[in-house]
Structure formats: structure tokens, C-alpha cells
Design a protein around this motif. Structure first.
Motif, PDB file in Angstrom:
ATOM      1  N   ARG A   1       0.827  -1.206   0.000  1.00 48.03           N
ATOM      2  CA  ARG A   1       0.000   0.000   0.000  1.00 48.03           C
ATOM      3  C   ARG A   1       0.865   1.261   0.000  1.00 48.03           C
TER       4      ARG A   1
ATOM      5  N   ARG B   1       1.319   3.966  -3.271  1.00 50.09           N
ATOM      6  CA  ARG B   1       0.681   5.226  -2.870  1.00 50.09           C
ATOM      7  C   ARG B   1       0.536   6.179  -4.055  1.00 50.09           C
TER       8      ARG B   1
ATOM      9  N   LEU C   1      -3.530   7.308   2.433  1.00 52.50           N
ATOM     10  CA  LEU C   1      -2.713   6.120   2.658  1.00 52.50           C
ATOM     11  C   LEU C   1      -3.058   5.503   4.010  1.00 52.50           C
TER      12      LEU C   1
ATOM     13  N   SER D   1      -6.126   3.582   3.769  1.00 48.64           N
ATOM     14  CA  SER D   1      -5.881   2.313   3.100  1.00 48.64           C
ATOM     15  C   SER D   1      -5.265   1.289   4.053  1.00 48.64           C
TER      16      SER D   1
ATOM     17  N   GLY E   1      -6.961  -2.259   5.249  1.00 42.36           N
ATOM     18  CA  GLY E   1      -6.290  -3.544   5.142  1.00 42.36           C
ATOM     19  C   GLY E   1      -6.270  -4.289   6.458  1.00 42.36           C
TER      20      GLY E   1
END
Length: 202
Positions: A77, A81, A88, A91, A95
Motif C-alpha cells: 500500500r 501510494r 494512505l 488504506s 487492510g
């Protein structure tokens, strides 16, 4: 590990690991025999030894494996980016929530059985986890530059504790739906990090 054990997408080895994680989490490492794990995937207990040396090897692969997958996912990730640090972070949170909701057995297993690993495997788990934490710390401090490194690290650990509380939320059917639970956990994680910085905004 989040795919059904009966799915053809899983190899036999992955099926064994999935059922071992479920049984170990439900009944404890010493409360489960090799024969029971074999029966859960439709093979004889001795047949498991074609895939694993024993229960200890299964436990090590489960706990080292999930620590490695979390770190690899986080690094991916970061590497991919394309937007702001805040996006970010969202994200990364998403996850980890996927893991927390889909692999609840592994959270229980880690909490109860980590000390059963041999020293080298336990040290590897801790090393992978430290790297995963530091990945988050870097992103958090980019968003909140006034947050000291030690504070950011403590906040990240606290958020992991919050997200990893899913085994205590009741049976999956008792939750308000996966999407709603994921959204709630996401808001709580962002709120906790903002609070650590003393910020009212998310």
C-alpha cells in the motif's frame, strides 16, 4: 486465509492451516489432535504429515505467516501510494480491518499461543510486527507532525488493540453486518489517532 476451506481456490495445505487455526482458537493448541485437524479437511491424521511436521509447524506457519502478510500488505500500500498521507492511512486501516474481520481465529491464536512457538519463530513474529508498526508510525507522523515518535508508536499499538478486538464482538451473525462493522472500526481508528494528536478533526 479468509476464503472458505471448501473453496477450490485453497490448496490442501491452506485448508489444513485454516482448519487448524479455527480448532486451535476454539479449543486451545493442546486441546486439538492431529486426527481432528485431518478429519476437518477430509484426510487421515497421518496424512497431515505429508504437509507439516506436526502441530508445532502448523502453529508457526500460521503466526509467522499472518505477521508477514500484514507487513507485505502494508508495504504494498505504501509502495503503490498515489494520494495523500491521510488516504494512505485510510488504506492501511482498511487492510488491517479486513484481517481483523476475516481472520479472527488468528487474532485469538496469537493472543493465546504465541509463547508456544520456538524462540526463533517467536522472534521472527516480533520482528515482522515491529516493522509493520513502524510503517504505520511513519504515515501517522506525516499526518500529525507534532506527534512525538513515542506517542505515535503508542497510538498505533492502541489502534491495533482496538481493531484486533473483533474476536470479542460476538459471533459474526451478531454483528451489524460486515460493512457497518468495518465502517465503525474505521471511524474509531481515525478518531483514536486524531485524539492522540489532540485534534478534534478526523
Amino acid at each position: 486465509m479468509s476464503t472458505s476451506a471448501s473453496s477450490p481456490a485453497l490448496t490442501r495445505r491452506e485448508q489444513i492451516l485454516r482448519e487448524a487455526a479455527r480448532l486451535f482458537a476454539e479449543r486451545g493448541f493442546h486441546g486439538v489432535g492431529v486426527d481432528e485437524i485431518g478429519a476437518a479437511v477430509g484426510i487421515s491424521g497421518p496424512g497431515l504429515y505429508r504437509h507439516f511436521a506436526g502441530k508445532d509447524a502448523m502453529l508457526a506457519e500460521l503466526l509467522v505467516g499472518i505477521s508477514g502478510r500484514l507487513l507485505d500488505g502494508g508495504r504494498r500500500r505504501v509502495r503503490e501510494r498515489r494520494a495523500s498521507a491521510a488516504e494512505l492511512l485510510d488504506s492501511l486501516i482498511e487492510g488491517h480491518i479486513d484481517f481483523a474481520l476475516d481472520d479472527r481465529h488468528l487474532i485469538t491464536l496469537h493472543d493465546r499461543e504465541l509463547d508456544r512457538l520456538r524462540d526463533s519463530d517467536r522472534k521472527l513474529v516480533r520482528q515482522l510486527q515491529r516493522q509493520y508498526v513502524e510503517l504505520w508510525v511513519d504515515v501517522v507522523r506525516e499526518i500529525y507532525p507534532g506527534l512525538a515518535e513515542a506517542q505515535a508508536r503508542a497510538a498505533v499499538h492502541a489502534v491495533f488493540g482496538l481493531l484486533n478486538s473483533t474476536p470479542h464482538l460476538g459471533r459474526p451473525g451478531a454483528l451489524p453486518g460486515r460493512a457497518a462493522t468495518a465502517a465503525l472500526l474505521h471511524r474509531l481508528a481515525r478518531g483514536a489517532l486524531a485524539a492522540a494528536d489532540g485534534s478534534a478533526a478526523l
